[in-house]
Design an enzyme around this catalytic site. Structure first.
Site, PDB file in Angstrom:
ATOM      1  N   ASP A  41       3.672   5.074  -3.120  1.00  0.00           N
ATOM      2  CA  ASP A  41       3.035   3.796  -3.268  1.00  0.00           C
ATOM      3  C   ASP A  41       3.309   2.629  -4.357  1.00  0.00           C
ATOM      4  OD1 ASP A  41       1.307   4.352  -1.231  1.00  0.00           O
ATOM      5  OD2 ASP A  41      -0.392   5.004  -2.292  1.00  0.00           O
ATOM      6  N   LYS A  63       0.878  -0.910  -1.115  1.00  0.00           N
ATOM      7  CA  LYS A  63      -0.290  -1.651  -0.561  1.00  0.00           C
ATOM      8  C   LYS A  63      -0.754  -2.480  -1.825  1.00  0.00           C
ATOM      9  CE  LYS A  63      -3.166   0.990   1.507  1.00  0.00           C
ATOM     10  NZ  LYS A  63      -2.600   2.211   1.426  1.00  0.00           N
ATOM     11  N   MET A 175     -10.246  -2.340  -8.646  1.00  0.00           N
ATOM     12  CA  MET A 175      -9.627  -3.227  -7.521  1.00  0.00           C
ATOM     13  C   MET A 175     -10.798  -4.417  -7.181  1.00  0.00           C
ATOM     14  SD  MET A 175      -8.259  -0.539  -4.636  1.00  0.00           S
ATOM     15  CE  MET A 175      -9.835   0.476  -4.666  1.00  0.00           C
TER      16      MET A 175
END
Length: 534
Positions: A41, A63, A175
């Site tokens: 990732d 991502k 996030m």
């Protein structure tokens, strides 16, 4: 669930990579080293991928807000497809797989497909990043609990912020940079004291990491300074400053290490222990020539080794030829430096001669004084070794054989592997290579746009290390260095070759060893930081 017949060695490991190359668990690192294929990732320290075994293919599946992303359903389908083909598949995820890492979804898919799997925990950024920047998520009498919340959801919904406002412990939002203003306002609206300490933590465990302090009522004012990845912390502990006070001498320095894998790994370990951020990027491959290693030593008196690689390959060839070590009992040994000397000592042999300076020229110049007129000398080294050594021996009238027992050839990336990930799959870092952060626009769930800054790895290291002329030539055959990067050369021959290939600044190690390179960087970096008043 559909059952698929698998061998014992065919399975998936979901590995939490932690927050940096040295914050992965021992079990996780063992899985990376054993993997046949790695799906990794974003936010993975790519130094971990260098731990993979030969032939292991790495595929980027990251991502990241504002950058090219692979949808989760495509990642899951790819994982299932690769796992069904067999082998040990490692799904390498930042932090911990089950802390907003979508690991639970991937496990359910593996269960459905009947694919054996294991989950190896990782150090979650929700605890590690605040700790790195001086914030404990719990503290006696101040915060007896902490709550980890995602600040970003695809549908714009989130946790009950009224309930969160009533909690007395620490709130950690992952996030959630684009939602800091909204989160702060909601917490105040639902009763949280506006003077509650708050902090935005950006780029944790990178050279550009940044802590921005404030309160719930003022923290939004710091948003123009912030960049992703970021963590938003709210609570009394967010006002604490427990940052480390021990600073390693190369903390803040970035170093590119080239050369052979053996040398690069040795130098990398030492530089990291000194606090440097290191890109370990070997550019030379060692190819043994076992057929050239002699098995009869009756006609020789001295064996000369110029590298630890030569020592390793020589004794490996002897084992393969079933040559008894007692066949070497009458021999004398000369080595070029302390690294080669240590490699020889590990075989139970102590060198009879080491030159006063660790260069091929000085070795060839000083060795003849230790030889008898009838002595025969064999040079066991690389096929493209320095011509200085045989030239000096010829000048002294020494009888010698120059035996190439290995080749050093340029090492190019495996075309099957996406390591490091192509720019098209990651971000346009080539266009912003000297910027620590990059401004972008991100679309919110309601369709509006918000300015966001994202951290990008720096591609201009402070130093680049070279261990031989061949190393320099191999590197510059496929790469360039920014003018600001200082070349660090192990000796005069390497420095000369560097000057022929690069016009940038360069320094040379006083001791021509890996440790000498470290000492040269330490000395130079101390002067630079002093000049900057750090």
């Amino acid at each position: 669930m559909t059952q698929i017949s698998k061998t014992a060695a065919s399975y998936v490991s979901l590995v939490g990579a932690g927050c940096g190359h040295d914050l992965i668990t021992l079990r996780g690192l063992a899985a990376v080293r054993d993997a046949d294929l790695i799906l990794y990732d974003n936010l993975i320290d790519e130094a971990l991928l260098k731990e993979r075994k030969p032939g292991c293919v790495c595929i980027y599946t990251g991502k990241r807000a504002g950058l090219h992303s692979m949808p989760q359903n495509e990642i899951t389908a790819l994982l299932i497809d690769k796992a069904q083909r067999g082998g040990h598949i490692v799904r390498l995820k930042g932090g911990d797989s089950f802390v907003f890492g979508r690991g639970g979804e991937e496990v359910l898919a593996l269960q459905e497909a009947g694919i054996p799997y294991e989950v190896i925990p990782g150090i979650t950024s929700s605890v590690a990043v605040p700790e790195e920047l001086g914030i404990p998520v719990t503290h006696r009498k101040t915060a007896r609990s902490f709550t980890v919340v995602t600040g970003h959801t695809m549908d714009g919904t989130g946790e009950d912020r009224e309930a969160l406002a009533r909690l007395s412990g620490t709130l950690v939002f992952l996030m959630g940079l684009r939602a800091v203003e909204e989160i702060s306002a909601d917490l105040i609206r639902f009763g949280k004291d506006p003077e509650t300490p708050a902090a935005i933590l950006c780029g944790g465990f990178t050279r550009g990491q940044l802590r921005l302090d404030g309160t719930l009522s003022t923290i939004s004012e710091r948003l123009p300074e912030a960049f992703t990845p970021a963590i938003f912390v709210v609570g009394e502990t967010a006002g604490m400053h427990l940052e480390k006070t021990f600073i390693r001498p190369l903390s803040g320095a970035t170093v590119l290490v080239t050369g052979t894998e053996h040398f690069a790994n040795k130098l990398t370990a030492r530089l990291r222990s000194l606090g440097a951020e290191v890109d370990n990027d070997p550019c030379l491959a060692i190819t043994p020539i076992p057929a050239s290693v002699p098995s009869d030593f009756s006609s020789v008196n001295w064996l000369v080794f110029t590298s630890a690689n030569g020592v390793d390959l020589f004794f490996r060839a002897l084992r393969e030829q079933h040559v008894d070590a007692r066949a070497l009992a009458h021999l004398h040994f000369a080595v070029i430096g302390t690294g080669t000397e240590k490699a020889l000592e590990e075989r139970g042999i102590f060198a009879d001669f080491i030159p006063t300076e660790f260069t091929a020229q000085v070795l060839g110049r000083e060795l003849p004084a230790h030889l008898k007129d009838t002595d025969q000398v064999w040079l066991l080294r690389a096929s493209n070794g320095s011509p200085d050594l045989p030239e000096e021996l010829e000048r002294a009238g020494v009888s010698y054989r120059d035996i190439a027992i290995y080749d050093t050839t340029p090492l190019f990336s495996d075309s099957e592997s996406s390591y490091p990930a192509p720019a098209a799959d990651r971000s346009s870092t080539a266009e912003t290579s000297n910027d620590a952060v990059r401004d972008m626009a991100e679309t919110k769930a309601d369709g509006s746009s918000i300015a966001i800054r994202t951290f990008l790895p720096l591609s201009a290291p402070d130093y680049a290390c070279f261990s031989s002329g061949a190393d320099v030539r191999a590197f510059f055959a496929q790469s360039t260095l920014p003018q600001s990067t200082i070349g660090v050369c192990i000796g005069p021959t390497t420095l000369k070759t560097f000057r022929e290939n690069c016009s940038g600044p360069a320094i040379m190690a006083e001791k021509h060893t890996a440790e000498g390179i470290c000492e040269a960087i330490l000395k130079n970096y101390a002067c630079k930081t002093q000049d900057r008043g750090l």
